[in-house]
Design an enzyme around this catalytic site. Structure first.
Site, PDB file in Angstrom:
ATOM      1  N   ARG A   1      43.667  -9.684   9.104  1.00  0.00           N
ATOM      2  CA  ARG A   1      44.203 -11.025   9.354  1.00  0.00           C
ATOM      3  C   ARG A   1      45.719 -11.120   9.473  1.00  0.00           C
ATOM      4  O   ARG A   1      46.217 -11.905  10.282  1.00  0.00           O
ATOM      5  CB  ARG A   1      43.681 -11.995   8.287  1.00  0.00           C
ATOM      6  CG  ARG A   1      42.230 -12.372   8.529  1.00  0.00           C
ATOM      7  CD  ARG A   1      41.571 -12.998   7.311  1.00  0.00           C
ATOM      8  NE  ARG A   1      41.254 -12.004   6.284  1.00  0.00           N
ATOM      9  CZ  ARG A   1      40.549 -12.247   5.200  1.00  0.00           C
ATOM     10  NH1 ARG A   1      40.090 -13.458   4.969  1.00  0.00           N
ATOM     11  NH2 ARG A   1      40.288 -11.301   4.327  1.00  0.00           N
TER      12      ARG A   1
ATOM     13  N   ASP B   1      33.578   1.470  11.300  1.00  0.00           N
ATOM     14  CA  ASP B   1      33.430   1.124   9.884  1.00  0.00           C
ATOM     15  C   ASP B   1      32.067   0.481   9.637  1.00  0.00           C
ATOM     16  O   ASP B   1      31.949  -0.738   9.578  1.00  0.00           O
ATOM     17  CB  ASP B   1      34.583   0.167   9.525  1.00  0.00           C
ATOM     18  CG  ASP B   1      34.493  -0.385   8.117  1.00  0.00           C
ATOM     19  OD1 ASP B   1      33.923   0.291   7.248  1.00  0.00           O
ATOM     20  OD2 ASP B   1      35.001  -1.506   7.884  1.00  0.00           O
TER      21      ASP B   1
ATOM     22  N   THR C   1      37.558  -3.448  -1.788  1.00  0.00           N
ATOM     23  CA  THR C   1      38.774  -4.076  -2.338  1.00  0.00           C
ATOM     24  C   THR C   1      38.521  -5.501  -2.830  1.00  0.00           C
ATOM     25  O   THR C   1      39.380  -6.103  -3.464  1.00  0.00           O
ATOM     26  CB  THR C   1      39.921  -4.085  -1.304  1.00  0.00           C
ATOM     27  OG1 THR C   1      39.433  -4.615  -0.068  1.00  0.00           O
ATOM     28  CG2 THR C   1      40.470  -2.692  -1.087  1.00  0.00           C
TER      29      THR C   1
ATOM     30  N   ASP D   1      22.073   5.067   2.619  1.00  0.00           N
ATOM     31  CA  ASP D   1      20.609   5.135   2.694  1.00  0.00           C
ATOM     32  C   ASP D   1      20.185   6.504   2.185  1.00  0.00           C
ATOM     33  O   ASP D   1      21.003   7.260   1.666  1.00  0.00           O
ATOM     34  CB  ASP D   1      20.151   4.915   4.154  1.00  0.00           C
ATOM     35  CG  ASP D   1      18.794   4.196   4.231  1.00  0.00           C
ATOM     36  OD1 ASP D   1      17.865   4.635   3.522  1.00  0.00           O
ATOM     37  OD2 ASP D   1      18.663   3.226   4.991  1.00  0.00           O
TER      38      ASP D   1
ATOM     39  N   LYS E   1      39.930  -0.592  14.155  1.00  0.00           N
ATOM     40  CA  LYS E   1      38.704  -0.487  13.358  1.00  0.00           C
ATOM     41  C   LYS E   1      37.661  -1.429  13.937  1.00  0.00           C
ATOM     42  O   LYS E   1      37.923  -2.609  14.137  1.00  0.00           O
ATOM     43  CB  LYS E   1      38.983  -0.859  11.895  1.00  0.00           C
ATOM     44  CG  LYS E   1      37.728  -0.818  11.014  1.00  0.00           C
ATOM     45  CD  LYS E   1      38.049  -1.092   9.553  1.00  0.00           C
ATOM     46  CE  LYS E   1      38.120  -2.539   9.187  1.00  0.00           C
ATOM     47  NZ  LYS E   1      36.796  -3.243   9.190  1.00  0.00           N
TER      48      LYS E   1
ATOM     49  N   LYS F   1      29.882   1.833   7.096  1.00  0.00           N
ATOM     50  CA  LYS F   1      29.574   2.032   5.664  1.00  0.00           C
ATOM     51  C   LYS F   1      28.101   2.373   5.424  1.00  0.00           C
ATOM     52  O   LYS F   1      27.395   1.677   4.681  1.00  0.00           O
ATOM     53  CB  LYS F   1      29.941   0.792   4.844  1.00  0.00           C
ATOM     54  CG  LYS F   1      31.398   0.372   4.927  1.00  0.00           C
ATOM     55  CD  LYS F   1      31.689  -0.807   4.014  1.00  0.00           C
ATOM     56  CE  LYS F   1      33.106  -1.310   4.120  1.00  0.00           C
ATOM     57  NZ  LYS F   1      33.366  -2.058   5.365  1.00  0.00           N
TER      58      LYS F   1
END
Length: 232
Positions: free
Chosen positions: A211, A59, A119, A64, A32, A61
């Site tokens: 992570r 990614d 999340t 608009d 990603k 997002k």
């Protein structure tokens, strides 16, 4: 559709990214590329990672007005990524425009998914700060239904919601789920999380892991552990 583990390459430079990817001598993980890396390095980073043989989830997002999103998606479609996304909160019209922009002349396009709720968002924050009075689960399901109505392939949601999204939208509707942590790992800044194994049970199609793989001493071993727990 096969399940897959996507590694969130949330690095600030091409050098850090390639230093990380060079550790993988046997696998070519699905990666990603998010805002931090894309804004630092631009489209060239996408092309280079693609050239190395990785699948890419871009990614960014988008959110608009429909026409702007349509034009932006048509630019992104030339990068040959495998998956990209937008915010479901942008409405059905915006999502339809995105599909139109992303679709190439030959009718093909990457997988397009919509973010329902991040999340890091709790029900309390959603209600108090965003003034959305419905429950977080009802909101996520409604946003997923809107995405399906607009012709999208699936949604980004937490693994905890993957099952209810599929129940509302069909088993074929893709769920891409961040917020995955090992049972013995740190939760970080996300509040709706679960393990790779549990995500598989609930019905996630893709898990996005950052992570727990990128910030450990042996990323390859962590990635393989993820794959074993999630794919089997």
């Amino acid at each position: 559709m096969g399940k897959d583990v996507i590694i969130a390459c949330d690095f600030s430079s091409a050098k850090d990214t390639f230093d990380f990817l060079d550790k993988f001598t046997e696998e070519k993980p699905f990666v990603k590329i998010g805002m931090e890396l894309y804004y630092a390095e631009g489209p060239s980073i996408v092309r280079e990672i693609k050239k190395r043989g990785h699948k890419i989830f871009l990614d960014l997002k988008l959110h608009d007005i429909p026409n702007t999103v349509k034009k932006a998606m048509s630019v992104l479609s030339s990068l040959d990524v495998d998956m990209t996304n937008l915010h479901a909160a942008g409405t059905i019209d915006m999502m339809k425009a995105a599909v139109e922009g992303l679709t190439k002349a030959d009718g093909t396009r990457p997988i397009l998914i919509a973010v329902t709720q991040l999340t890091s968002t709790s029900e309390e924050r959603m209600q108090n700060e965003l003034l959305i009075n419905a429950s977080i689960n009802d909101t996520i399901v409604k946003y997923a239904e809107n995405a399906k109505a607009a012709g999208l392939d699936g949604v980004v949601c937490s693994p905890l919601e993957a099952g209810m999204v599929k129940e509302a939208c069909s088993k074929e509707f893709i769920t891409v789920t961040p917020g995955v942590r090992f049972a013995d790992g740190e939760v970080g800044d996300q509040v709706r999380v679960t393990t790779p194994e549990r995500a598989k049970e609930i019905g996630s199609d893709y898990i996005v892991v950052g992570r727990p793989v990128t910030q450990v001493a042996d990323p390859v071993a962590a990635y393989r552990r993820c794959c074993k727990e999630f794919i089997g």
